[in-house]
Design an enzyme around this catalytic site. Structure first.
Site, PDB file in Angstrom:
ATOM      1  N   GLU A  28       4.226  -5.441   7.417  1.00 38.11           N
ATOM      2  CA  GLU A  28       3.491  -4.367   8.098  1.00 38.11           C
ATOM      3  C   GLU A  28       3.927  -4.130   9.540  1.00 38.11           C
ATOM      4  OE1 GLU A  28       2.168  -6.480   5.982  1.00 38.11           O
ATOM      5  OE2 GLU A  28       0.674  -5.479   4.731  1.00 38.11           O
TER       6      GLU A  28
ATOM      7  N   GLY B 205       0.432  -4.889   0.989  1.00 34.66           N
ATOM      8  CA  GLY B 205      -0.771  -4.888   0.145  1.00 34.66           C
ATOM      9  C   GLY B 205      -0.541  -5.567  -1.200  1.00 34.66           C
TER      10      GLY B 205
ATOM     11  N   ALA C  18       0.877  -1.171   0.000  1.00 35.29           N
ATOM     12  CA  ALA C  18       0.000   0.000   0.000  1.00 35.29           C
ATOM     13  C   ALA C  18       0.909   1.214   0.000  1.00 35.29           C
ATOM     14  CB  ALA C  18      -0.863  -0.012   1.251  1.00 35.29           C
TER      15      ALA C  18
ATOM     16  N   GLU D 112      -0.971  -9.179  -0.467  1.00 42.93           N
ATOM     17  CA  GLU D 112      -2.411  -9.339  -0.189  1.00 42.93           C
ATOM     18  C   GLU D 112      -3.209  -9.325  -1.492  1.00 42.93           C
ATOM     19  OE1 GLU D 112      -2.287  -6.137   2.814  1.00 42.93           O
ATOM     20  OE2 GLU D 112      -3.385  -7.528   4.098  1.00 42.93           O
TER      21      GLU D 112
HETATM   22  N1  COA Z   1       4.596   2.994  -0.643  1.00 41.97           N
HETATM   23  C1  COA Z   1       5.017   4.158  -1.216  1.00 41.97           C
HETATM   24  N2  COA Z   1       6.126   4.257  -1.952  1.00 41.97           N
HETATM   25  C2  COA Z   1       6.854   3.141  -2.134  1.00 41.97           C
HETATM   26  C3  COA Z   1       6.496   1.905  -1.569  1.00 41.97           C
HETATM   27  C4  COA Z   1       5.305   1.867  -0.805  1.00 41.97           C
HETATM   28  N3  COA Z   1       4.856   0.736  -0.245  1.00 41.97           N
HETATM   29  N4  COA Z   1       7.418   0.982  -1.911  1.00 41.97           N
HETATM   30  C5  COA Z   1       8.333   1.631  -2.665  1.00 41.97           C
HETATM   31  N5  COA Z   1       7.992   2.929  -2.800  1.00 41.97           N
HETATM   32  C6  COA Z   1       8.701   3.972  -3.544  1.00 41.97           C
HETATM   33  C7  COA Z   1       9.930   4.481  -2.782  1.00 41.97           C
HETATM   34  O1  COA Z   1       9.549   5.431  -1.820  1.00 41.97           O
HETATM   35  C8  COA Z   1      10.745   5.050  -3.910  1.00 41.97           C
HETATM   36  O2  COA Z   1      10.188   6.295  -4.274  1.00 41.97           O
HETATM   37  P1  COA Z   1      11.150   7.589  -4.508  1.00 41.97           P
HETATM   38  O3  COA Z   1      12.099   7.151  -5.605  1.00 41.97           O
HETATM   39  O4  COA Z   1      10.208   8.668  -4.915  1.00 41.97           O
HETATM   40  O5  COA Z   1      11.856   7.811  -3.216  1.00 41.97           O
HETATM   41  C9  COA Z   1      10.478   4.093  -5.053  1.00 41.97           C
HETATM   42  O6  COA Z   1       9.240   3.439  -4.734  1.00 41.97           O
HETATM   43  C10 COA Z   1      11.530   3.038  -5.245  1.00 41.97           C
HETATM   44  O7  COA Z   1      11.695   2.350  -4.014  1.00 41.97           O
HETATM   45  P2  COA Z   1      13.107   2.155  -3.271  1.00 41.97           P
HETATM   46  O8  COA Z   1      12.841   1.934  -1.818  1.00 41.97           O
HETATM   47  O9  COA Z   1      14.043   3.262  -3.635  1.00 41.97           O
HETATM   48  O10 COA Z   1      13.623   0.805  -3.968  1.00 41.97           O
HETATM   49  P3  COA Z   1      14.638  -0.253  -3.366  1.00 41.97           P
HETATM   50  O11 COA Z   1      15.007  -1.152  -4.493  1.00 41.97           O
HETATM   51  O12 COA Z   1      15.740   0.420  -2.631  1.00 41.97           O
HETATM   52  O13 COA Z   1      13.788  -1.084  -2.275  1.00 41.97           O
HETATM   53  C11 COA Z   1      11.834  -2.243  -1.438  1.00 41.97           C
HETATM   54  C12 COA Z   1      12.712  -1.886  -2.679  1.00 41.97           C
HETATM   55  C13 COA Z   1      10.597  -2.962  -1.968  1.00 41.97           C
HETATM   56  C14 COA Z   1      12.622  -3.172  -0.534  1.00 41.97           C
HETATM   57  C15 COA Z   1      11.456  -0.947  -0.689  1.00 41.97           C
HETATM   58  O14 COA Z   1      10.923  -0.027  -1.617  1.00 41.97           O
HETATM   59  C16 COA Z   1      10.448  -1.141   0.415  1.00 41.97           C
HETATM   60  O15 COA Z   1      10.785  -1.649   1.475  1.00 41.97           O
HETATM   61  N6  COA Z   1       9.176  -0.710   0.181  1.00 41.97           N
HETATM   62  C17 COA Z   1       8.137  -0.759   1.181  1.00 41.97           C
HETATM   63  C18 COA Z   1       7.637  -2.171   1.380  1.00 41.97           C
HETATM   64  C19 COA Z   1       6.573  -2.202   2.462  1.00 41.97           C
HETATM   65  O16 COA Z   1       6.845  -2.006   3.625  1.00 41.97           O
HETATM   66  N7  COA Z   1       5.350  -2.477   2.035  1.00 41.97           N
HETATM   67  C20 COA Z   1       4.252  -2.629   2.940  1.00 41.97           C
HETATM   68  C21 COA Z   1       3.475  -1.391   3.031  1.00 41.97           C
HETATM   69  S1  COA Z   1       2.131  -1.595   4.148  1.00 41.97           S
END
Ligand code: COA
Length: 260
Positions: free
Chosen positions: A135, A112, A66, A115
């Site tokens: 989460e 999400g 999400a 999910e």
């Molecule tokens: N919500 C909003 N933005 C998200 C996102 C999310 N769940 N997941 C990734 N993004 C965005 C990042 O903020 C980044 O945006 P920016 O370039 O404007 O800063 C972009 O997507 C790329 O992500 P980034 O984190 O730079 O890539 P990465 O390869 O370093 O890491 C992940 C990849 C998936 C490990 C990491 O993005 C992450 O942990 N995301 C969140 C996962 C999460 O907790 N999801 C559950 C949400 S309830």
């Protein structure tokens, strides 16, 4: 209808829906959820569509969760509403669709995102995919059905561990858990999903919709899956698809289902 965050591709009776926010790893914001609802609703009502494949754009993510930026300052009331709206509009909506939905998990499927994949009828993953429900690392729990569907798919103990550790598993581990049905190289992901979709589309759309209903009923506390199966089984006898399927078998020819 034109969309900002999703793409729809049609090839015969197959529809492929792509979540298209690659710069945000296809994170699900409110607008994307609403567009997906609309698109799934339209495709479900379209008589020419037999199977829907759901995938994320790019080669890095299915959906990375999400959109955290949208709910970081929510109140208790807003948090409840977020989960309720998401479940109603998208997650339960997909699960109860009358057309089969295959999740093509082409990279990160987190929070999400996992999910969403679990709300689809089954999942095929690429070998670079990573799945998890992180989460609790953000101080929240899965709110789009994850606490229910993950134990249904992988068992209670594995779900407890995955959710409590906020860890990620590889697609190989997901295959071993039964969370995904197949794992292939990324370039083979859509071709395999399309091949499975092709096999599904040879069968009666009406019978498939009844099968989805009966299988889902077995996982709901307020429903009796066996009773639902008896009702749906009986209803099949009143359909043109049943008449065609049985007639074609007896006439030793391939069935051509009218989908009614
Ligand atoms: N919500 C909003 N933005 C998200 C996102 C999310 N769940 N997941 C990734 N993004 C965005 C990042 O903020 C980044 O945006 P920016 O370039 O404007 O800063 C972009 O997507 C790329 O992500 P980034 O984190 O730079 O890539 P990465 O390869 O370093 O890491 C992940 C990849 C998936 C490990 C990491 O993005 C992450 O942990 N995301 C969140 C996962 C999460 O907790 N999801 C559950 C949400 S309830």
């Amino acid at each position: 209808m034109s969309y900002k965050n999703i793409l729809i591709d049609r090839e015969g009776s197959l529809a492929t829906l792509t979540i298209n926010r690659p710069n945000k790893l296809n994170a699900l914001n409110k607008a994307t959820i609403s567009e997906l609802h609309q698109a799934f609703d339209d495709l479900d009502k379209d008589h020419d569509v037999a199977v829907i494949i759901l995938i994320g754009s790019g080669d890095k993510a299915f959906v990375a969760g999400a959109d955290i930026s949208e709910f970081a300052d929510f109140s208790v009331k807003e948090g409840k509403q977020l989960a309720q709206d998401g479940q109603d509009l998208l997650f339960n909506f997909i699960e109860n669709l009358s057309k089969p939905v295959i999740a093509a998990v082409n990279g990160f499927a987190l929070g999400g995102g996992l999910e969403l994949a679990m709300a689809c009828h089954f999942r095929v993953a690429s070998d670079n995919a990573k799945m998890g429900l992180p989460e609790v690392s953000l101080g929240v729990i899965p709110g789009y059905g994850g606490t229910q569907r993950l134990p249904q798919l992988v068992g209670k103990g594995r779900a407890m561990e995955l959710i409590m550790t906020a860890g990620m598993i590889s697609s190989e581990r997901a295959l071993e858990y039964g969370l995904v049905n197949h794992v292939v190289a990324q370039e083979e992901l859509l071709p395999l999903c399309k091949k499975i979709a092709g096999r599904i589309s040879n069968n009666s759309p009406v019978a498939i919709s009844y099968a989805i209903k009966a299988i889902n009923a077995g996982f709901k506390n307020d429903k009796n899956g066996y009773a639902q199966e008896i009702k749906a089984f009986g209803n099949c006898f009143g359909t043109a698809d049943f008449k065609e399927g049985t007639t074609a078998f007896l006439e030793k020819r391939k069935a051509d289902f009218p989908g009614a």
